[in-house]
Write an enzyme that holds these catalytic residues in place. Structure first.
Site, PDB file in Angstrom:
ATOM      1  CG  ASP A  39      10.063 -58.187  54.840  1.00  0.00           C
ATOM      2  OD1 ASP A  39      10.321 -57.675  55.402  1.00  0.00           O
ATOM      3  OD2 ASP A  39      10.308 -59.130  54.020  1.00  0.00           O
ATOM      4  CD  GLU A  54      13.661 -67.489  53.119  1.00  0.00           C
ATOM      5  OE1 GLU A  54      13.970 -67.626  51.479  1.00  0.00           O
ATOM      6  OE2 GLU A  54      14.527 -67.219  53.525  1.00  0.00           O
ATOM      7  CG  ASP A 110      16.718 -67.168  49.881  1.00  0.00           C
ATOM      8  OD1 ASP A 110      16.353 -66.796  49.188  1.00  0.00           O
ATOM      9  OD2 ASP A 110      16.035 -68.321  50.756  1.00  0.00           O
ATOM     10  CG  HIS A 113      14.224 -64.011  49.962  1.00  0.00           C
ATOM     11  ND1 HIS A 113      15.209 -64.759  51.144  1.00  0.00           N
ATOM     12  CD2 HIS A 113      14.751 -62.551  50.146  1.00  0.00           C
ATOM     13  CE1 HIS A 113      15.610 -63.577  51.767  1.00  0.00           C
ATOM     14  NE2 HIS A 113      15.146 -62.553  51.650  1.00  0.00           N
TER      15      HIS A 113
HETATM   16  C1  F6R Z   1      13.372 -57.194  53.476  1.00  0.00           C
HETATM   17  C2  F6R Z   1      12.612 -58.228  52.113  1.00  0.00           C
HETATM   18  C3  F6R Z   1      13.885 -59.154  51.774  1.00  0.00           C
HETATM   19  C4  F6R Z   1      14.760 -58.490  51.527  1.00  0.00           C
HETATM   20  C5  F6R Z   1      16.054 -58.865  50.453  1.00  0.00           C
HETATM   21  C6  F6R Z   1      17.611 -57.965  49.899  1.00  0.00           C
HETATM   22  O1  F6R Z   1      12.584 -56.002  53.322  1.00  0.00           O
HETATM   23  O2  F6R Z   1      12.006 -58.050  51.437  1.00  0.00           O
HETATM   24  O3  F6R Z   1      13.582 -60.175  50.599  1.00  0.00           O
HETATM   25  O4  F6R Z   1      14.924 -57.344  50.336  1.00  0.00           O
HETATM   26  O5  F6R Z   1      15.938 -60.504  51.805  1.00  0.00           O
HETATM   27  O6  F6R Z   1      17.808 -57.813  51.854  1.00  0.00           O
HETATM   28  P1  F6R Z   1      19.733 -57.498  51.224  1.00  0.00           P
HETATM   29  O7  F6R Z   1      18.803 -55.761  50.622  1.00  0.00           O
HETATM   30  O8  F6R Z   1      20.181 -57.058  52.652  1.00  0.00           O
HETATM   31  O9  F6R Z   1      20.048 -57.802  50.814  1.00  0.00           O
END
Ligand code: F6R
Length: 257
Positions: free
Chosen positions: A68, A144, A137, A139
């Protein structure tokens, strides 16, 4: 079923995944990596960079696709995922920057440029190992809650919760972009091996819902249940709400070798 491996610390968990990736690249020098950003995979990339150096693993043919990217940050913004991937992955590992691709945001993530990104993944032969984190959440990528389980790379709006969670990377919550371009759940499920990492108690509920809850677009991470090859790598805290923890530990201790 997913293989669920619980380690006593994030460090031990990250070393396991770094070794898995190093072996993968050694066996297939043209490995295509699916790259997550955020704080979870940082230690994995550090560990992998060490192994690449220590074992003199050739990485010049490795390519990568990020999950992303934020929309609306100025080019070169230190928290753009391009900058993060460059800092945490490309440079430490010595990858060829031309082989590392991020979801297209320059034109605001038009359907056409998203299609081009998807075609590029296909032309590379698909992703061999997709590294995933999970949001509080539920994702994966920035899909989302409510994202179609068949979704492809596209423009998405971040939830208030994700923007709050990610405010730690920015001066304030208001600076966290509202939009992003993310690989879809359908795109992610086409990778040959999914490796989902989660550390800390804040992730425990999302991990339990993804691994053991019903399959639902309300918990995008639950889509991993559709994939034939998934490794979920956790620390104790992130595993705290798993109902079948004892079984996972037993299966790992008795894994066929
Ligand atoms: C980032 C991504 C997100 C993160 C998720 C957890 O490229 O795809 O799904 O993996 O938001 O983020 P952290 O590791 O910062 O808790």
């Amino acid at each position: 079923m997913a293989e669920v491996i619980v380690f006593e610390s994030p460090e031990a968990a990250a070393s396991h995944v770094a070794a898995l990736l190093a072996d993968q690249i050694e066996n297939d020098p043209a490995t295509v990596l699916g790259l997550a950003t955020g704080s979870t995979p940082g230690r994995v990339y550090e560990g992998l960079a060490r192994l690449v150096r220590d074992r003199s693993i050739a990485v010049d043919a490795v390519s990568g696709f990020a999950l992303d990217e934020y929309v609306g940050l100025e080019p070169g913004h230190p928290e753009s995922y391009r900058a993060v991937i460059d800092r945490e992955v490309v440079r430490p590992l010595g990858l060829d920057p031309d082989r590392i691709h991020l979801p297209p945001v320059a034109d605001g993530g038009s359907p056409e440029s998203c299609r081009v990104f998807e075609d590029r993944i296909a032309r590379a032969g698909g992703v061999d190992v997709q590294i995933l984190g999970i949001g509080t959440d539920g994702h994966i990528g920035f899909n989302e809650p409510g994202s179609s389980l068949g979704s492809r790379t596209r423009l998405k709006t971040l939830t208030a919760r994700t923007r709050r969670d990610n405010a730690r990377f920015f001066a304030s919550e208001d600076e966290v972009p509202v939009h992003c371009v993310t690989q879809g759940i359908g795109t992610i499920l086409e990778a040959r091996h999914l490796v989902l990492l989660a550390f800390g108690e804040a992730k425990a509920a999302a991990v339990a819902a993804a691994v053991e809850g019903p399959l639902s677009a309300s918990v995008p991470g639950s889509a991993i249940q559709l994939h034939p090859r998934v490794t979920v790598v956790l620390d104790d805290a992130a595993a705290a709400e798993l109902r079948h923890r004892e079984y996972y530990d037993f299966a790992w201790a008795n894994r066929p070798r």
